[in-house]
Design an enzyme around this catalytic site. Structure first.
Site, PDB file in Angstrom:
ATOM      1  N   GLN B 199      45.653  45.194  21.455  1.00  0.00           N
ATOM      2  CA  GLN B 199      44.919  43.939  21.556  1.00  0.00           C
ATOM      3  C   GLN B 199      44.875  43.340  20.158  1.00  0.00           C
ATOM      4  O   GLN B 199      44.039  43.706  19.342  1.00  0.00           O
ATOM      5  CB  GLN B 199      43.523  44.193  22.125  1.00  0.00           C
ATOM      6  CG  GLN B 199      43.549  44.900  23.486  1.00  0.00           C
ATOM      7  CD  GLN B 199      44.070  44.028  24.615  1.00  0.00           C
ATOM      8  OE1 GLN B 199      43.549  42.939  24.859  1.00  0.00           O
ATOM      9  NE2 GLN B 199      45.131  44.466  25.281  1.00  0.00           N
ATOM     10  N   GLY B 240      35.865  38.717  29.139  1.00  0.00           N
ATOM     11  CA  GLY B 240      37.107  39.479  28.975  1.00  0.00           C
ATOM     12  C   GLY B 240      38.083  38.817  28.006  1.00  0.00           C
ATOM     13  O   GLY B 240      37.877  37.679  27.556  1.00  0.00           O
ATOM     14  N   HIS B 241      39.145  39.522  27.719  1.00  0.00           N
ATOM     15  CA  HIS B 241      40.097  39.028  26.713  1.00  0.00           C
ATOM     16  C   HIS B 241      40.774  37.735  27.157  1.00  0.00           C
ATOM     17  O   HIS B 241      41.069  37.540  28.315  1.00  0.00           O
ATOM     18  CB  HIS B 241      41.131  40.083  26.318  1.00  0.00           C
ATOM     19  CG  HIS B 241      41.923  40.692  27.418  1.00  0.00           C
ATOM     20  ND1 HIS B 241      42.897  41.614  27.175  1.00  0.00           N
ATOM     21  CD2 HIS B 241      41.880  40.533  28.753  1.00  0.00           C
ATOM     22  CE1 HIS B 241      43.431  41.988  28.309  1.00  0.00           C
ATOM     23  NE2 HIS B 241      42.832  41.363  29.279  1.00  0.00           N
ATOM     24  N   ASN B 242      40.955  36.865  26.170  1.00  0.00           N
ATOM     25  CA  ASN B 242      41.662  35.597  26.346  1.00  0.00           C
ATOM     26  C   ASN B 242      40.926  34.579  27.196  1.00  0.00           C
ATOM     27  O   ASN B 242      41.504  33.564  27.579  1.00  0.00           O
ATOM     28  CB  ASN B 242      43.079  35.829  26.900  1.00  0.00           C
ATOM     29  CG  ASN B 242      43.918  36.626  25.924  1.00  0.00           C
ATOM     30  OD1 ASN B 242      44.139  37.831  26.111  1.00  0.00           O
ATOM     31  ND2 ASN B 242      44.328  36.002  24.843  1.00  0.00           N
TER      32      ASN B 242
END
Lengths: 350, 350, 350
Positions: B199, B240-242
């Site tokens: 990540q 969450g990511h992005n």
């Protein structure tokens, strides 16, 4: 501490009940399936009666009702085997007392009051004017900000945070990572942005409250957020600003309670239950896990709703109709009406 | 700071509005029910009009519409009483400024840049190459890893963690226990185990973002996770990511937003709402508490679904049919068809 | 570390596959939309085939099936482009190894065992008798209490807490703010208050387990809570006491698993899924996000239920009928019966 042995007669001398069979030495409490000859186990639910025969436990805690069925075994006969088991377990694992002393890396502001009987761990921070009772244990990395008051024998586990101005009663226990007294979520819209409403109330946790890991109890907006005596809160529970939780209520993990909601005493709140704000839940209410509590409850009882489990395929086939239940109801009404008409026409013909 | 007094005329001089009655001294803001003679209260919702008569508040903030109904009282008359109340509360509790200085137990890596105007608390850690703006407050036990950039007047509360490479704008506030920039949950299946996808993106929180306690905003997989200016996020929110969150959106406690989801500006997300990943929610969308958002929303509006509350007994009786709604629908269709046939046969007979 | 360049032939030499086109130098992995001339991207889902044409990526990882469609591009042709992309990303961002050394502010109890190869950050606390493997990284503010055993290359991120007596296998990674081994929620009712059942079990995390930020895994009541090898757990996941999680299972953020529940291996648990206690989920079960898992699952498959999304207005119109599905079913039955009677009467007439 766990290495002590107790004979059945010693246990009964401490905790009551009646022992039968041989007065063997017990080293620990274990469930029926795992217990061996120097373990004591328990039978709380008659449903598991058959497991007793298979158990190698040296002794078993049973109710008066069941005692005669286990004539050949060493028993302790009591009224409430589950509660008695808990007390025996506590006998083998007594509550850890403070090891008095302040770790050299701890920081205690000069205006804080920390009795010599307290245990203050490594890297702890205690803010100005904060007052601790006797025998508190503040463990590694925990932070208690300024102007807090902690009763006797409070335990704060590692890296938990108590914001300024909170009051914790006697024997309150806060597990690792929990945050007590962060700002409530109070905002006023300006027309183009959100203006934060100062959160000037505090948090009051009464005697014997326990809070699990990574839970949050927000400070009140103007008055306090309050948790009543003996209430036990599990991990990752969110309690919004100005909530009032009664006494001896239990709240299981992942539950969320929105601001200004009142929950009564002796309630049992299941895991992941969610409460909207500004409602009241009466004493002795049980809420099932995952239930969305969207309005006040004035009648004690067992409330529990959740979407029933299915395979994704079945769900997809059924869920589409939930979006059209109102139409479905109208179609049924129409059918009823039509049938009525047909029947009355038939009747007239006769 | 809270001990200052303001007269009504002084408040109006600061914040606008018009005062009526006596120019009394005010010590604090309190709700109608709790207020006494030196408190100012407010009436935002006409529904609570009757409470004004019962209130001992020395003065009350009211709207132009309502002002004439309270002739005998000391008033401040304004357009938006709730927002005005928030501003008055802020007057009595101004935002705490940094008390410049670095606590001797704090660790600041030599390549970090920390202006002298910052307040760095006990046991704080600031990693290499991290750059702080003026007047930041990094409180006890907080960790800001390497290569972060913090704007002016950022506040990081105790034991919060900012992973490496995150960017926080001006006046961003992160409450205790929150974790910004932990790895997103990215995994590729090898056929027998899960291979972790590095990540390597970061987190960008724009100006005036506030994040509650124990919330998490994951770093992006390759590009950044972004939260827009003025967005306010409550406790225990998972992003969450992005994800891309717009400006001036509010997200209440316990909400969870799966990776790569975009949420617009001026949205209001209720507590415990859950979003699947890779969807888009348009500006000015309101999502009710506990709602599962399973697809994109392109039309602003109020979306809110949850399983309605019932007693467990009622639920058990009804829920069983949810699993068979598709059949129920078929049965209704069959009834409609049969009735139609009967009716057409009757018609033919006539 | 991220500044290294790899040519396509070097990548293939490291990771297998076949390269085509020009042997260009690659600086990083990027998604198709963001990639430029010195980036490598990937096409995992044929659905996004059209995006390849628009991408400025210098090279693309594709499957054998798709390779011939992109004749003009620099390619790496592999069996599983997504997994290969993950491996390439890892090549550019290798797992960070411990920078051996103990920060002077860290506190390590004299009876703890910390190999010289470990990296112990600022304000870390490691309790007595705790044993670390080689190359562990215990980052700023993390706490590992007494009597823990950590395998080689374990990583504990800032301010995470490992309670006493927990066992972590090789390469286990725990993100910031997580709490491993807090007391399970075990209480016995005395008739007037709750008696806490001592939680004397531990937590065992097997090799290669990863736990996200602010998650909690409670210690067992008497025996251990266990997470199997290679299982990956996201942020803010709650795992109750005595749960047994299998191997190579993934659990997405905000999921909650009540005590004593067993989840098999190779399961995929969606975000915010909630499990009641004392149930068993078989291997290779997929549970959709937000699903309430209220009973055991013995058949592998995809289970997923949630209340379907609607506007609040539509919901209000439909949800009222959910509370009366049982009656609705009775009304349909009545209609069916009546129609049957009518039809049989008609038949008799003929």
């Amino acid at each position: 501490m766990k290495s002590a042995f107790y004979t059945l007669s010693q246990i009964v001398a401490e905790l009551g009940g009646e022992w039968r069979g041989e007065d063997i030495s017990i080293a620990a409490v274990q469930p029926l399936a795992d217990a061996t000859a120097d373990h004591i186990s328990f039978l709380a639910n008659p449903k598991y009666k058959a497991d007793v025969a298979d158990s190698n436990a040296g002794a078993i805690i049973v109710s008066q009702k069941m005692a005669d069925e286990f004539g050949g075994r060493n028993l302790i006969v009591v009224q409430d085997p589950y509660l008695y088991f808990a007390r025996v377990a506590r006998l083998f694992s007594p509550i850890q007392k403070a090891v008095a002393g302040v770790h050299p890396t701890a920081v205690i502001e000069p205006t804080a009051s920390v009795p010599a009987s307290c245990e203050i761990g490594a890297h702890v921070y205690i803010g100005g004017n904060t007052v601790l009772g006797e025998g508190c244990r503040i463990l590694a990395g925990a932070v208690v900000e300024h102007d807090c008051v902690l009763g006797n024998e409070v335990v704060i586990h590692p890296n938990a945070v108590i914001y300024h101005g909170c009051k914790l009663g006697e024997r309150v226990e806060i597990h690792g990572g929990s945050v007590i007294g962060a700002d409530g979520f109070g905002l006023a819209f300006t027309g183009s942005s959100w203006f934060k409403i100062p959160q000037t109330g505090g948090v009051v946790l009464h005697d014997d409250v326990e809070i699990g890991a990574n839970s949050m109890i927000d400070r009140g907006a103007m008055s306090d957020t309050v948790v009543g005596q003996g209430t036990k809160i599990d991990n990752q529970v969110q309690i919004g600003h100005n909530c009032q939780i009664g006494e001896h209520t239990v709240i299981a993990a992942c539950a969320g309670i929105s601001g200004s909601t009142k929950i009564g005493s002796y309630c049992i709140i299941g895991g992941a239950a969610m409460f909207v704000g500004h409602i009241e839940i009466c004493d002795k209410t049980t809420i099932g896990g995952g239930t969305a509590v969207t309005h006040s409850i004035h009648e004690p009882g067992h409330y529990a709703t959740c979407y029933p489990l299915q395979t994704h395929k079945e769900w997809a086939r059924n869920a589409v109709h939930i979006r059209h239940l109102s139409e479905m109801n109208k179609r049924i009404k129409q059918l009823e009406k039509t049938l009525e008409t047909i029947q009355s026409v038939e009747k007239n013909k006769e």
